[in-house]
Design a protein around this motif. Sequence first.
Motif, PDB file in Angstrom:
ATOM      1  N   ARG A   1      32.809  48.686  40.408  1.00 32.72           N
ATOM      2  CA  ARG A   1      33.491  47.211  40.026  1.00 32.72           C
ATOM      3  C   ARG A   1      33.100  46.109  41.053  1.00 32.72           C
ATOM      4  NH1 ARG A   1      34.776  45.917  35.739  1.00 32.72           N
ATOM      5  NH2 ARG A   1      33.022  44.540  36.375  1.00 32.72           N
ATOM      6  N   LEU A   2      32.822  46.532  42.443  1.00 34.14           N
ATOM      7  CA  LEU A   2      32.471  45.642  43.018  1.00 34.14           C
ATOM      8  C   LEU A   2      30.915  45.166  43.190  1.00 34.14           C
ATOM      9  CD1 LEU A   2      34.543  46.478  46.430  1.00 34.14           C
ATOM     10  CD2 LEU A   2      35.142  45.035  44.633  1.00 34.14           C
ATOM     11  N   TYR A   3      30.023  46.271  42.856  1.00 31.88           N
ATOM     12  CA  TYR A   3      28.653  45.962  42.745  1.00 31.88           C
ATOM     13  C   TYR A   3      28.422  45.004  41.625  1.00 31.88           C
ATOM     14  CZ  TYR A   3      25.582  48.492  45.905  1.00 31.88           C
ATOM     15  OH  TYR A   3      24.825  48.801  47.227  1.00 31.88           O
ATOM     16  N   ASN A   4      28.962  45.505  40.534  1.00 32.74           N
ATOM     17  CA  ASN A   4      29.028  44.703  39.092  1.00 32.74           C
ATOM     18  C   ASN A   4      29.461  43.376  39.410  1.00 32.74           C
ATOM     19  OD1 ASN A   4      29.329  43.729  36.413  1.00 32.74           O
ATOM     20  ND2 ASN A   4      29.033  45.802  35.730  1.00 32.74           N
ATOM     21  N   ASP A   5      30.323  42.943  39.644  1.00 30.53           N
ATOM     22  CA  ASP A   5      30.981  41.715  39.901  1.00 30.53           C
ATOM     23  C   ASP A   5      30.059  40.626  40.988  1.00 30.53           C
ATOM     24  OD1 ASP A   5      32.815  42.574  38.350  1.00 30.53           O
ATOM     25  OD2 ASP A   5      34.589  42.627  39.765  1.00 30.53           O
ATOM     26  N   ILE A   6      29.658  41.316  41.889  1.00 30.99           N
ATOM     27  CA  ILE A   6      29.007  40.551  42.873  1.00 30.99           C
ATOM     28  C   ILE A   6      27.541  39.942  42.174  1.00 30.99           C
ATOM     29  CG2 ILE A   6      27.563  40.552  44.989  1.00 30.99           C
ATOM     30  CD1 ILE A   6      29.637  42.501  46.229  1.00 30.99           C
ATOM     31  N   THR A   7      26.926  40.821  41.530  1.00 29.06           N
ATOM     32  CA  THR A   7      25.791  40.379  40.797  1.00 29.06           C
ATOM     33  C   THR A   7      25.839  39.541  39.496  1.00 29.06           C
ATOM     34  OG1 THR A   7      25.770  42.497  39.477  1.00 29.06           O
ATOM     35  CG2 THR A   7      24.644  42.308  41.714  1.00 29.06           C
ATOM     36  N   THR A   8      27.327  39.429  39.151  1.00 30.75           N
ATOM     37  CA  THR A   8      27.585  38.753  37.874  1.00 30.75           C
ATOM     38  C   THR A   8      28.518  37.402  37.918  1.00 30.75           C
ATOM     39  OG1 THR A   8      29.264  40.214  37.038  1.00 30.75           O
ATOM     40  CG2 THR A   8      27.122  40.471  36.218  1.00 30.75           C
ATOM     41  N   PHE A   9      29.147  37.199  39.377  1.00 34.73           N
ATOM     42  CA  PHE A   9      30.191  36.402  39.139  1.00 34.73           C
ATOM     43  C   PHE A   9      29.845  34.869  39.156  1.00 34.73           C
ATOM     44  CE2 PHE A   9      28.544  35.918  43.716  1.00 34.73           C
ATOM     45  CZ  PHE A   9      28.767  34.568  43.883  1.00 34.73           C
ATOM     46  N   GLN A  10      28.507  34.539  39.513  1.00 35.21           N
ATOM     47  CA  GLN A  10      28.031  33.185  39.180  1.00 35.21           C
ATOM     48  C   GLN A  10      28.308  32.722  37.754  1.00 35.21           C
ATOM     49  OE1 GLN A  10      24.457  33.240  41.330  1.00 35.21           O
ATOM     50  NE2 GLN A  10      25.408  32.463  43.088  1.00 35.21           N
ATOM     51  N   PHE A  11      27.695  33.621  36.662  1.00 31.12           N
ATOM     52  CA  PHE A  11      27.752  33.450  35.466  1.00 31.12           C
ATOM     53  C   PHE A  11      29.299  33.415  35.118  1.00 31.12           C
ATOM     54  CE2 PHE A  11      24.019  36.126  36.600  1.00 31.12           C
ATOM     55  CZ  PHE A  11      23.054  35.023  36.677  1.00 31.12           C
ATOM     56  N   GLU A  12      30.007  34.382  35.537  1.00 31.05           N
ATOM     57  CA  GLU A  12      31.361  34.168  35.041  1.00 31.05           C
ATOM     58  C   GLU A  12      32.140  32.862  35.243  1.00 31.05           C
ATOM     59  OE1 GLU A  12      33.135  36.175  33.347  1.00 31.05           O
ATOM     60  OE2 GLU A  12      31.952  38.233  33.522  1.00 31.05           O
ATOM     61  N   GLY A  13      31.422  32.167  36.573  1.00 32.27           N
ATOM     62  CA  GLY A  13      32.090  30.789  37.001  1.00 32.27           C
ATOM     63  C   GLY A  13      31.325  29.437  36.114  1.00 32.27           C
ATOM     64  N   GLU A  14      30.506  29.909  35.371  1.00 29.36           N
ATOM     65  CA  GLU A  14      29.683  29.094  34.497  1.00 29.36           C
ATOM     66  C   GLU A  14      30.631  28.983  33.351  1.00 29.36           C
ATOM     67  OE1 GLU A  14      25.546  29.919  34.086  1.00 29.36           O
ATOM     68  OE2 GLU A  14      25.124  29.549  36.007  1.00 29.36           O
ATOM     69  N   ARG A  15      31.330  30.084  32.823  1.00 30.38           N
ATOM     70  CA  ARG A  15      32.069  29.925  31.621  1.00 30.38           C
ATOM     71  C   ARG A  15      33.593  29.738  31.908  1.00 30.38           C
ATOM     72  NH1 ARG A  15      31.485  35.525  28.689  1.00 30.38           N
ATOM     73  NH2 ARG A  15      32.472  34.515  27.091  1.00 30.38           N
TER      74      ARG A  15
END
Length: 556
Positions: A449-463
């Motif tokens: 969960r943490l590995y996945n989120d750290i590599t994708t959180f910036q894109f989540e923020g864009e949305r």
Amino acid sequence: MAANESNTTLKENGKTSTDPVRPVANFPPPIWDDRLLSLTVDYLVRELEAYAKAIDEPKEELRRLIINVNMDSNAKLCLINSVYRLGLRYMFREEIECQLDKLFKELNMEDYDQADLHTVSTNFQVFRQHDVFNKFKDHSSGKFKEYITADVRGMLSFYESTQLRIRGESILDEAFVFTEAQLVDVVDTLEGNLARQVRHALRSSFHRGMHIVEARLYFSNYEKECSTYDSLSKLANTHFNYLQQLHKEELCIFTKWIKDMEFKTITPYVRDRIPEVYLWAIAIFSDPDYSQSRIVLAKMVQLILVLDDIYDAYGTIEELRILTSAINSWEINVMEQLPEYIKPLYNILLNELTEVQKQLSTEGRTDRVDASKQAFQELAGGYLQEAEWRYRRHVPSFEEYLRNGLITSTYDVFTKSSLMVMGDIVSEQTLAWYESRPNIGEATKLLGRLYNDITTFQFEGERSQQVESVHTYMKTFGVPENVAVHELKQMIENEWKDINKGCLKPTEVSMELLAPILNLARMTDTIYKYDDRFTFPEKTIVEYVTLLFMDSVPKY
């Protein structure tokens, strides 16, 4: 495998204002051509049979070497280490365990006083005597002795040893920081195999890497170790060729299933990642004997992927609520309630688990399928919870998010589906052990969960979604982004320590049963350590697909 949404926009998918607005993600197209996805099974079977026969002779020669009573202890430990690094240990489990028991009984800790850093590190990786590195510390200053920095080979082995550390092993924590800094400092001054060895270890340590990839790279980068014994190099070469043909054959079968199910037609919004999906199955079940298990597991991974992308990047909240209700019922008669585009997928989900259930019913093992079904149901519920948070634009607390995030890591489905197809070694007690939420299982879920989120959180923020670990941590603890990321990376390191501890002897269950959980953590590190290499495979994972399915095996 959460979607990477760098190019995601809200779009209307029709010509009228009544059509639903969907969070459509513009995923990169697949990068593989028909060379990889149109292999001929008959040809592969003939090649496979030839390599299988060629394995017998060097295998017997190597077996005699392993049990040779006249071999020097350190030489035998180095041989066993190379057998392990080359992915051959499964062939000699009993012989190796017997030899290690004898060597451990003969072990004299005073011998370490005369041993070099490489020998000590190799012995540690086999026997794990955590205090053997004290001789390399200056106890007046508390720092590692300066002279060992000149021994790059020894520092590399020391660095690999630190990947096995558990909580409370301060000397290995210090050693990790020390050796990593030293290796980073000298790597550009090195040449040849040593340069390749250090460069790869810094990018992906052996313990945390995808083991068949690590084995192939060990064969290429450690020529001296692999060529010490002719039987070792010959067996490794033939074995790699055998695995390549076997995995190609399996990929053919999986690819045909993907085409027969018409995924490209019924789920055009989903990431098209056929060989990348199959890599997860190869990573989790590395032994050749698990061929059928890999095929079934790959199908489960594909279904996870489709559900992930429906919930995260296509379905409306109303559709997702209906889909979740249908999965919870697990009944074909609810099909009519579903949106038209979801019906074929729901049918595949039910049919695939039913097919496995039929296969296992004659053996009285249907409880495993029930466990996998339940994991899919819980996953759908977890995905829906995230979708509800996004729909309401609600950012949960970090603790609340993680409780649900352990479910949406998908690793419960991965593990229960793995146990479902592992044969007689899985018992009711095994399932009960896993249902008790052992630390190694929970650590692997949190790691994912943490590995996945750290590599994708910036894109989540864009949305403006912000329903992931980084933003929930920032909100809950009132810290800036860089602090949140640092703290989450520290959590990942601690989860690795717990995973390592779960593999220490004596283990609660056999290492064969722990292997899928450990291998799942390794694949997570491989895919998500730097970027989302699944959604954007050309960044790194293309190297692994090419290495395992397309590149010829080097020969000595």
